[in-house]
Design a protein around this motif. Structure first.
Motif, PDB file in Angstrom:
ATOM      1  N   UNK A 202       0.595  -1.132   0.105  1.00  0.00           N
ATOM      2  CA  UNK A 202       0.062  -0.122  -0.090  1.00  0.00           C
ATOM      3  C   UNK A 202       0.741   1.503  -0.236  1.00  0.00           C
ATOM      4  N   UNK A 203       1.952   1.610   1.288  1.00  0.00           N
ATOM      5  CA  UNK A 203       2.899   2.441   0.793  1.00  0.00           C
ATOM      6  C   UNK A 203       3.731   2.514  -0.322  1.00  0.00           C
ATOM      7  N   UNK A 204       3.723   1.603  -1.064  1.00  0.00           N
ATOM      8  CA  UNK A 204       4.560   1.658  -1.866  1.00  0.00           C
ATOM      9  C   UNK A 204       3.682   1.647  -3.490  1.00  0.00           C
TER      10      UNK A 204
ATOM     11  N   UNK B 288     -10.442   0.891 -15.087  1.00  0.00           N
ATOM     12  CA  UNK B 288      -9.899   0.797 -12.915  1.00  0.00           C
ATOM     13  C   UNK B 288      -8.123   0.244 -13.308  1.00  0.00           C
ATOM     14  N   UNK B 289      -7.483   0.845 -11.978  1.00  0.00           N
ATOM     15  CA  UNK B 289      -6.099   0.661 -11.630  1.00  0.00           C
ATOM     16  C   UNK B 289      -6.011  -1.166 -11.973  1.00  0.00           C
TER      17      UNK B 289
ATOM     18  N   UNK C  52      -3.840  -1.842  -4.142  1.00  0.00           N
ATOM     19  CA  UNK C  52      -3.753  -3.095  -2.842  1.00  0.00           C
ATOM     20  C   UNK C  52      -4.558  -2.571  -2.611  1.00  0.00           C
ATOM     21  N   UNK C  53      -5.507  -4.753  -2.141  1.00  0.00           N
ATOM     22  CA  UNK C  53      -6.493  -5.076  -1.919  1.00  0.00           C
ATOM     23  C   UNK C  53      -5.950  -5.938  -0.847  1.00  0.00           C
ATOM     24  N   UNK C  54      -6.253  -6.237   0.501  1.00  0.00           N
ATOM     25  CA  UNK C  54      -5.582  -6.138   1.597  1.00  0.00           C
ATOM     26  C   UNK C  54      -7.310  -7.455   2.410  1.00  0.00           C
ATOM     27  N   UNK C  55      -6.637  -8.344   2.369  1.00  0.00           N
ATOM     28  CA  UNK C  55      -7.695  -9.147   2.953  1.00  0.00           C
ATOM     29  C   UNK C  55      -7.976  -8.420   4.719  1.00  0.00           C
TER      30      UNK C  55
ATOM     31  N   UNK D   6      -3.302  -9.037  -1.590  1.00  0.00           N
ATOM     32  CA  UNK D   6      -2.596  -9.809  -0.254  1.00  0.00           C
ATOM     33  C   UNK D   6      -3.516 -10.405   1.174  1.00  0.00           C
ATOM     34  N   UNK D   7      -3.244 -11.908   0.979  1.00  0.00           N
ATOM     35  CA  UNK D   7      -4.902 -13.042   1.648  1.00  0.00           C
ATOM     36  C   UNK D   7      -3.490 -14.170   2.049  1.00  0.00           C
TER      37      UNK D   7
END
Length: 683
Positions: free
Chosen positions: A506-508, A540-541, A517-520, A546-547
């Motif tokens: 996410x930071x990157x 959309x991008x 960036x999708x995170x569980x 990340x899961x």
């Protein structure tokens, strides 16, 4: 039922190039699918147990449905999740029955928590905070839907978050259900679903419901099983872990606080002034929270704490016993208060029964544990669960599921999954499930993995035990995601790695905006998957997901939306987990080598499940990355690689980059490279 020859002939006709399936929809005959269907047909004819590992793409759903439906026998189908259950009942079964021209009656049966409880919905306004506008609006939506639904299945409400705190307020559990004393008994959706299941030719259930009902001998599956001759368990690799959850004992602080809330609501509504309900409930809530706080002294907010002695590891025995005794005493006090008013309402009768059950269970945890079970504390957030379970389900399957006698011997049992072990006998599955003497069959995937997929193990990432491993995985993933413009799933083996890698990505990418960036955990799983499948369509991008945990299996994303799967490290079971530790000790006591005979097979099955997310169709292409050099440098790595599909092995960073470039469309370019927030691994 048709004879063996007749059934085999009909199966072959259905799967032929010009057969029923090809006439109903586009269909490509697969020899492996026919082999599996034929073997199941033989088992249906003769009775007995068949265990089938069917690789991705075999078409195992139709391979077991066709012979089962053609048999003319009553069939029970069980799968691992409610989502797969809905798919089987709502899509696969209706389409196949129409193609076969069979007028069979089907039914869907889930656990209580999936159905609206009309009685509890009427009481919910007493529990919903009147100042919480969102909760009131959600309750109003449920009430409006309740007037039109036939099934009462909450899956009909797609806007109701599966994590909503409203769900426990409008559904029942075995503990709080009033049964025949309920004023809504005649209209009960659970009872309606059970009646329809008992009248159907084909019933679709799930593994959780099977073991929950078997454990307590509750009506439902336990009532249904004796009436069917064919039982098929899909996604059977989950049976053992699901089964041990229900075959042992558990006492949770959440359950106790729910009981306290229900007691207070019923007392104030129906017996105000007869008992000091505030005091009764406050005493139980205080004892429950003190027990949770004591467990928190271990310093773990999310952990499993071993419990081999009189008290869990690291907790003072006297204080632990006093705290647990206080819970027991407060439950006894609540039971006495409820007994005084039990004649006023069936709510009080059921609450009294619940108090006695929880009191008995807390007394059980005060006593010494059984030699054949393992105990532990499950600590998560504000919740605490006291657990005791068998090490596997072998005895329960033999005694409670398969049964004995002539009637049991005549039944047909089929257990199938894409992953059931890493040896020809499928011992990883058959031993834990008590099916050692079963017939086994392995059907390979029809996919051309050597052409469609590649495996890469970076040799410049730190060992998993190194504190910087997750940061390096994140840096590697960031560069790969930029090159591929998304289309990436990062699977982690721990929640700590999930957070570290998710935060780093996410930071990157937050500044560039080129990748989402999708995170569980940030959204419900259904919403995460919908966004990930969309990818970069409609402007959309691109996405990286990340899961962990449940995303390692049961996730089906065919096509270009997913072309790169990155696994952070080999998925060995955590050695300090109480259940894992007990199983390893049992293996050693049996003269086995715990690492090679337990840990490696467990890792092989989990790795194969994670890798299975990559290639889902004949046209799919992709790369699997395992950021753990043990896969190529340790001796047991050969065994783990052998468990994977036969992918092409990439040996250099340049080969990996070229593979990513080949996956992009002809008009696509990699996103501009920007400095990573962690140590860069690529030049």
């Amino acid at each position: 039922m048709p004879g063996a020859t007749a059934l085999r002939s009909r199966i072959e006709e259905v799967f032929a190039a010009d057969g029923v399936l090809s006439r109903a929809a586009p269909y490509t005959p697969r020899q492996g699918q026919l082999d599996m269907a034929t073997a199941i047909g033989e088992t249906i004819t003769t009775g007995g147990v068949l265990v089938v590992e069917a690789g991705t793409g075999v078409g195992k759903t139709f391979a077991y449905l066709v012979p089962a439906l053609l048999s003319g026998e009553r069939v029970l189908l069980s799968t691992a999740t409610k989502t797969l259950q809905d798919q089987l009942f709502g899509r696969d079964l209706p389409g196949l029955l129409q193609a076969l021209g069979l007028p069979l009656r089907t039914a869907l049966l889930k656990g209580r928590a999936s159905y609206l409880c009309l009685h509890r919905m009427e009481r919910a306004r007493w529990d919903v905070d009147l100042g919480d506008r969102a909760a009131l609006l959600a309750l109003a939506s449920v009430e409006q839907w309740s007037r039109t639904t036939h099934s009462g299945d909450l899956a009909e409400l797609p806007d109701l978050d599966e994590r909503s705190p409203l769900i426990p307020l409008v559904t029942s559990t075995r503990d709080n259900c009033l049964g025949a004393q309920c004023p809504q008994f005649r209209n009960c959706h659970v009872n309606l679903a059970r009646r329809e299941a008992l009248a159907a030719d084909v019933v679709v259930v799930n593994h959780h419901l099977v073991f929950a009902d078997l454990a307590v001998r509750e009506s439902g599956v336990a009532e249904l099983l004796p009436t069917v001759r064919i039982a098929i368990f899909d996604e059977a690799h989950q049976l053992n872990e699901i089964g041990v959850q229900f075959l042992g004992l558990q006492l949770g602080t959440g359950q106790l606080l729910d009981f306290a809330r229900d007691t207070l609501a019923a007392g104030l509504q129906q017996a105000r002034g007869l008992v000091d309900w505030q005091h009764v409930v406050a005493r139980l809530e205080h004892a429950t929270r003190e027990l949770r706080l004591l467990a928190g002294q271990r310093g773990a907010n999310t952990a499993r704490i071993n419990w081999t002695g009189a008290a869990p590891d690291g907790l003072p025995e006297a204080e632990w016993r006093d705290a647990l005794q206080s819970v027991c005493d407060s439950l006894r006090h609540a039971a006495e208060a409820l007994a005084m008013v039990s004649e006023l309402s069936p709510d009080f009768v059921r609450l009294h029964e619940r108090a006695l059950v929880w009191m008995e269970r807390s007394q059980g945890f005060l006593a010494a544990g059984d030699a054949g079970a393992v105990r532990w504390l499950d600590v998560g957030g504000a919740q605490l669960r006291l657990m005791a379970s068998p090490l596997d389900i072998a005895d329960a399957v033999q005694a409670r599921l398969l049964g004995t006698g002539e009637a049991a011997a005549a039944k047909s049992w089929v257990f199938t999954s894409a992953t059931l072990g890493d040896d020809a006998q499928l011992r990883w599955f058959t031993e834990s499930c008590g099916l050692v003497g079963a017939r086994t069959l392995r059907v390979d995937s029809p996919f051309d993995y050597a052409t469609q997929a590649a495996l890469y193990v970076p040799d410049d990432i730190a060992r998993p035990a190194d504190p910087g491993h997750s940061a390096q995985v994140a840096a590697f993933a960031a560069q790969a995601v930029q090159r591929l413009r998304g289309r990436t799933m990062v699977l982690t083996t721990t929640l700590r790695a999930l957070r570290t890698i998710g935060d780093a990505l996410k930071s990157h990418f937050e500044a560039s905006g080129g990748i989402e960036v999708l995170v569980q955990g940030q959204w419900p799983k259904r919403r995460l998957m919908a966004r990930f499948r969309q990818g970069n369509a409609d402007g959309q991008p691109g996405c990286v997901l990340v899961a962990s945990a449940s995303f390692w299996e049961g996730v089906d994303i065919p096509g270009d939306a997913l072309q790169l799967v990155i696994i952070d490290k080999l998925p060995f079971p955590p050695p300090n987990d109480p259940l894992v530790e007990a199983r390893a000790q049992r293996a050693e006591s049996q003269g086995k080598k715990p690492f090679m005979d337990y840990f490696v097979p467990e890792a092989a099955v989990a790795l194969k499940q994670g890798a299975g997310r990559l290639i889902r169709r004949e046209s799919d292409r992709g790369v699997l990355v395992v950021c753990d050099t043990r896969l190529t440098k340790m001796g047991y790595g050969r065994r783990l690689r052998a468990a994977l599909p036969p992918m092409k092995l990439l040996t250099t960073q340049a080969e990996f980059q070229q593979s990513l470039d080949a996956l992009r469309g002809p008009d696509e370019e990699a996103l501009p490279t920007r400095p990573s927030t962690t140590a860069a691994l690529w030049p």
